[in-house]
Write a protein that holds these residues in place. Structure first.
Motif, PDB file in Angstrom:
ATOM      1  N   PHE A  33      -3.820  -2.964   5.530  1.00 27.84           N
ATOM      2  CA  PHE A  33      -2.676  -3.674   6.095  1.00 27.84           C
ATOM      3  C   PHE A  33      -2.258  -4.845   5.222  1.00 27.84           C
ATOM      4  O   PHE A  33      -1.068  -5.051   4.957  1.00 27.84           O
ATOM      5  CB  PHE A  33      -3.010  -4.146   7.515  1.00 27.84           C
ATOM      6  CG  PHE A  33      -1.848  -4.807   8.197  1.00 27.84           C
ATOM      7  CD1 PHE A  33      -0.727  -4.083   8.556  1.00 27.84           C
ATOM      8  CD2 PHE A  33      -1.871  -6.166   8.468  1.00 27.84           C
ATOM      9  CE1 PHE A  33       0.356  -4.684   9.176  1.00 27.84           C
ATOM     10  CE2 PHE A  33      -0.797  -6.773   9.084  1.00 27.84           C
ATOM     11  CZ  PHE A  33       0.311  -6.039   9.444  1.00 27.84           C
ATOM     12  N   VAL A  34      -3.255  -5.620   4.757  1.00 31.96           N
ATOM     13  CA  VAL A  34      -2.956  -6.763   3.883  1.00 31.96           C
ATOM     14  C   VAL A  34      -2.328  -6.283   2.588  1.00 31.96           C
ATOM     15  O   VAL A  34      -1.391  -6.876   2.059  1.00 31.96           O
ATOM     16  CB  VAL A  34      -4.235  -7.572   3.601  1.00 31.96           C
ATOM     17  CG1 VAL A  34      -3.937  -8.703   2.621  1.00 31.96           C
ATOM     18  CG2 VAL A  34      -4.797  -8.128   4.894  1.00 31.96           C
ATOM     19  N   SER A  35      -2.833  -5.163   2.059  1.00 29.66           N
ATOM     20  CA  SER A  35      -2.292  -4.627   0.815  1.00 29.66           C
ATOM     21  C   SER A  35      -0.862  -4.143   0.993  1.00 29.66           C
ATOM     22  O   SER A  35      -0.029  -4.313   0.097  1.00 29.66           O
ATOM     23  CB  SER A  35      -3.139  -3.439   0.359  1.00 29.66           C
ATOM     24  OG  SER A  35      -3.722  -3.676  -0.854  1.00 29.66           O
ATOM     25  N   ILE A  36      -0.566  -3.543   2.141  1.00 31.81           N
ATOM     26  CA  ILE A  36       0.793  -3.070   2.396  1.00 31.81           C
ATOM     27  C   ILE A  36       1.762  -4.246   2.441  1.00 31.81           C
ATOM     28  O   ILE A  36       2.873  -4.187   1.906  1.00 31.81           O
ATOM     29  CB  ILE A  36       0.832  -2.265   3.712  1.00 31.81           C
ATOM     30  CG1 ILE A  36       0.097  -0.935   3.531  1.00 31.81           C
ATOM     31  CG2 ILE A  36       2.270  -2.030   4.156  1.00 31.81           C
ATOM     32  CD1 ILE A  36      -0.040  -0.130   4.802  1.00 31.81           C
ATOM     33  N   ILE A  37       1.350  -5.351   3.080  1.00 28.10           N
ATOM     34  CA  ILE A  37       2.200  -6.548   3.120  1.00 28.10           C
ATOM     35  C   ILE A  37       2.447  -7.066   1.710  1.00 28.10           C
ATOM     36  O   ILE A  37       3.568  -7.472   1.358  1.00 28.10           O
ATOM     37  CB  ILE A  37       1.556  -7.638   3.997  1.00 28.10           C
ATOM     38  CG1 ILE A  37       1.501  -7.180   5.452  1.00 28.10           C
ATOM     39  CG2 ILE A  37       2.328  -8.942   3.893  1.00 28.10           C
ATOM     40  CD1 ILE A  37       0.854  -8.163   6.384  1.00 28.10           C
ATOM     41  N   ALA A  38       1.414  -7.048   0.860  1.00 27.81           N
ATOM     42  CA  ALA A  38       1.575  -7.502  -0.526  1.00 27.81           C
ATOM     43  C   ALA A  38       2.558  -6.606  -1.275  1.00 27.81           C
ATOM     44  O   ALA A  38       3.379  -7.086  -2.069  1.00 27.81           O
ATOM     45  CB  ALA A  38       0.219  -7.508  -1.231  1.00 27.81           C
ATOM     46  N   ILE A  39       2.490  -5.295  -1.025  1.00 31.08           N
ATOM     47  CA  ILE A  39       3.409  -4.369  -1.689  1.00 31.08           C
ATOM     48  C   ILE A  39       4.846  -4.642  -1.243  1.00 31.08           C
ATOM     49  O   ILE A  39       5.779  -4.672  -2.061  1.00 31.08           O
ATOM     50  CB  ILE A  39       3.017  -2.908  -1.384  1.00 31.08           C
ATOM     51  CG1 ILE A  39       1.696  -2.580  -2.083  1.00 31.08           C
ATOM     52  CG2 ILE A  39       4.105  -1.943  -1.838  1.00 31.08           C
ATOM     53  CD1 ILE A  39       1.128  -1.226  -1.724  1.00 31.08           C
ATOM     54  N   PHE A  40       5.033  -4.864   0.066  1.00 34.97           N
ATOM     55  CA  PHE A  40       6.376  -5.181   0.562  1.00 34.97           C
ATOM     56  C   PHE A  40       6.884  -6.492  -0.041  1.00 34.97           C
ATOM     57  O   PHE A  40       8.084  -6.635  -0.322  1.00 34.97           O
ATOM     58  CB  PHE A  40       6.378  -5.259   2.079  1.00 34.97           C
ATOM     59  CG  PHE A  40       6.491  -3.917   2.756  1.00 34.97           C
ATOM     60  CD1 PHE A  40       7.535  -3.066   2.452  1.00 34.97           C
ATOM     61  CD2 PHE A  40       5.547  -3.500   3.675  1.00 34.97           C
ATOM     62  CE1 PHE A  40       7.655  -1.823   3.066  1.00 34.97           C
ATOM     63  CE2 PHE A  40       5.645  -2.265   4.289  1.00 34.97           C
ATOM     64  CZ  PHE A  40       6.702  -1.422   3.985  1.00 34.97           C
ATOM     65  N   SER A  41       6.003  -7.454  -0.221  1.00 39.04           N
ATOM     66  CA  SER A  41       6.397  -8.724  -0.838  1.00 39.04           C
ATOM     67  C   SER A  41       6.852  -8.494  -2.275  1.00 39.04           C
ATOM     68  O   SER A  41       7.864  -9.052  -2.722  1.00 39.04           O
ATOM     69  CB  SER A  41       5.223  -9.705  -0.815  1.00 39.04           C
ATOM     70  OG  SER A  41       4.788  -9.949   0.508  1.00 39.04           O
TER      71      SER A  41
END
Length: 417
Positions: A22-30
């Motif tokens: 989940f944290v990685s997905i947020i980083a990708i969206f950022s």
């Protein structure tokens, strides 16, 4: 600045493992958000530059960059000496005496319309690239006889006129020898039609030879004004002082294109600045996403941070680890957006042709068709400004979460972990 240990830990934290996706997905969206924001800002600013350049080119291509007029009245006598002095100045590409006036134009087909007629020397008209490149019918080589006339294509269509037809110019203000009102009428042959893509010009502008205009308006050897074209229209204010010095003490008024088109020019500048501000918000929102993802990462890695601290990692090392995590996402997104934006701008013509081919039909009205033909003008200073802003916001977004990570107390983290 960043050691091998810090780079290795930061890379490990950025990798998505089971339970941490989940944290990685947020980083990708950022990263994607910053990339799209930077790319969009570069593309839109380039298109706005093209719009401004094209619009200004069309406006001042017909009216000149600088206009020298009498302080009162509409006669500028003894202009030959003034034109000679102005042509000797550096940085001027054309100095053209002009006769300008409002009148009525009628055609044999029965059409009639008010028009703005401009008398100009044939050589000066041929040197006006805005007219020369926008001819739709006829040629300026025929603009040499005293009865030759060049008119806007939209006006010609409205009046049912084609190249070779004759039109009559009617000057209502003329007076006879007995001081009674007597309209003056003269016939001209249409030798060319132009379409600069702006209805306000194509619907009402006519050009006739300078000598014919002087005779028709009864000015003798006088003219209405002298128009000046400069090498760099954006630096016209600097040329104004040299022109003023060349004029001397004559009672003349000088106006540049920024003064005569102040409303339109100000609107373009304001629109461009507002567009820059609005699109900057996209990058700012993406930067807040970096803050959110880093805060979640710090909270998720609280126990790992405590273990690193007990093994000898300093607060500075922990700070640099999370700076590297956030900076990799933000700076990486900025660089990707930079490359994407420049790629689109450099291939703008091909992309526009592909979109129009897929569309099949024009999606702009005839009056706004010139927007489809706008170039994308990349200003290196603006690109650098966008790049620096994206990198700065990306780095600033990492400071607070990294500071929070460095302030974690190992004992408290292990006790409550």
């Amino acid at each position: 600045m960043f050691g091998a240990f810090e780079r290795a830990v930061a890379l490990r934290y950025l990798r998505a493992r089971k339970g941490e996706r989940f944290v990685s997905i947020i980083a990708i969206f950022s990263l994607v958000g910053i990339a799209l924001g930077v790319a969009t800002l570069i593309i839109v600013m380039a298109v706005m530059n093209g719009f401004r350049q094209d619009l200004i080119g069309r406006i001042i291509g017909l009216n000149g960059h600088l206009i020298v007029q009498p302080a009162s009245g509409n006669r500028l006598p003894d202009h030959a000496g003034l034109v000679a002095r102005l042509r000797a100045l550096p940085g001027l590409t054309q100095v053209a005496p002009i006769v300008e006036g409002q009148l009525l134009v009628t055609s044999e087909a029965g059409g009639a319309a008010g028009a703005l007629v401009r008398g100009i020397a044939p050589a000066d008209l041929r040197a006006r690239t805005t007219i020369a490149f926008s001819l739709r019918r006829g040629t300026l080589d025929d603009f040499k006889d005293q009865d030759a006339l060049v008119m806007g294509q939209r006006l010609a269509i409205r009046m049912g006129v084609r190249v070779g037809d004759r039109v009559s110019l009617v000057l209502p203000q003329a007076r006879g020898s007995d001081f009674t009102a007597a309209p003056k009428l003269r016939s001209f042959q249409v030798v060319a039609l132009f379409d600069v893509g702006m209805p306000e010009y194509d619907n009402r502008h006519l050009f006739i030879p300078l000598a014919a205009a002087q005779d028709f308006f009864g000015l003798g050897d006088a003219v209405s004004q002298v128009e000046i074209l400069v090498a760099d229209p954006t630096q016209v204010r600097g040329v104004t002082e040299a022109v003023r010095a060349a004029i001397g003490a004559q009672p003349l008024r000088i106006a540049d294109w920024q003064d005569t088109n102040s409303t339109m020019y100000a609107a373009v500048v304001v629109e461009r600045n507002v567009m820059f501000l609005i699109l900057t918000m996209i990058i700012l929102v993406a930067a807040f996403n970096i803050i959110s993802s880093l805060i979640m990462l710090v909270k998720d890695k609280g126990r790992d941070i405590a273990i690193l601290r007990t093994m000898g990692a300093t607060r500075g090392a922990v700070l640099r680890i999370f700076l590297l995590c956030g900076g990799s996402v933000g700076c990486g997104g900025t660089l990707i957006g930079f490359a994407l934006g420049l790629s689109v701008c450099l291939n703008f013509e091909n992309l526009r042709a592909a979109i129009l081919a897929l569309r099949g039909t024009p999606f702009f009205s005839q009056e706004l068709l010139f927007i489809v033909q706008l170039p994308a003008v990349v200003d290196p200073r603006e690109v650098v400004q966008v790049l620096v802003m994206g990198l700065a916001l990306s780095l600033l977004a990492t400071i607070y979460p990294s500071w929070r990570a460095a302030r974690i107390d190992p004992a408290q983290a292990l006790r409550h972990g």
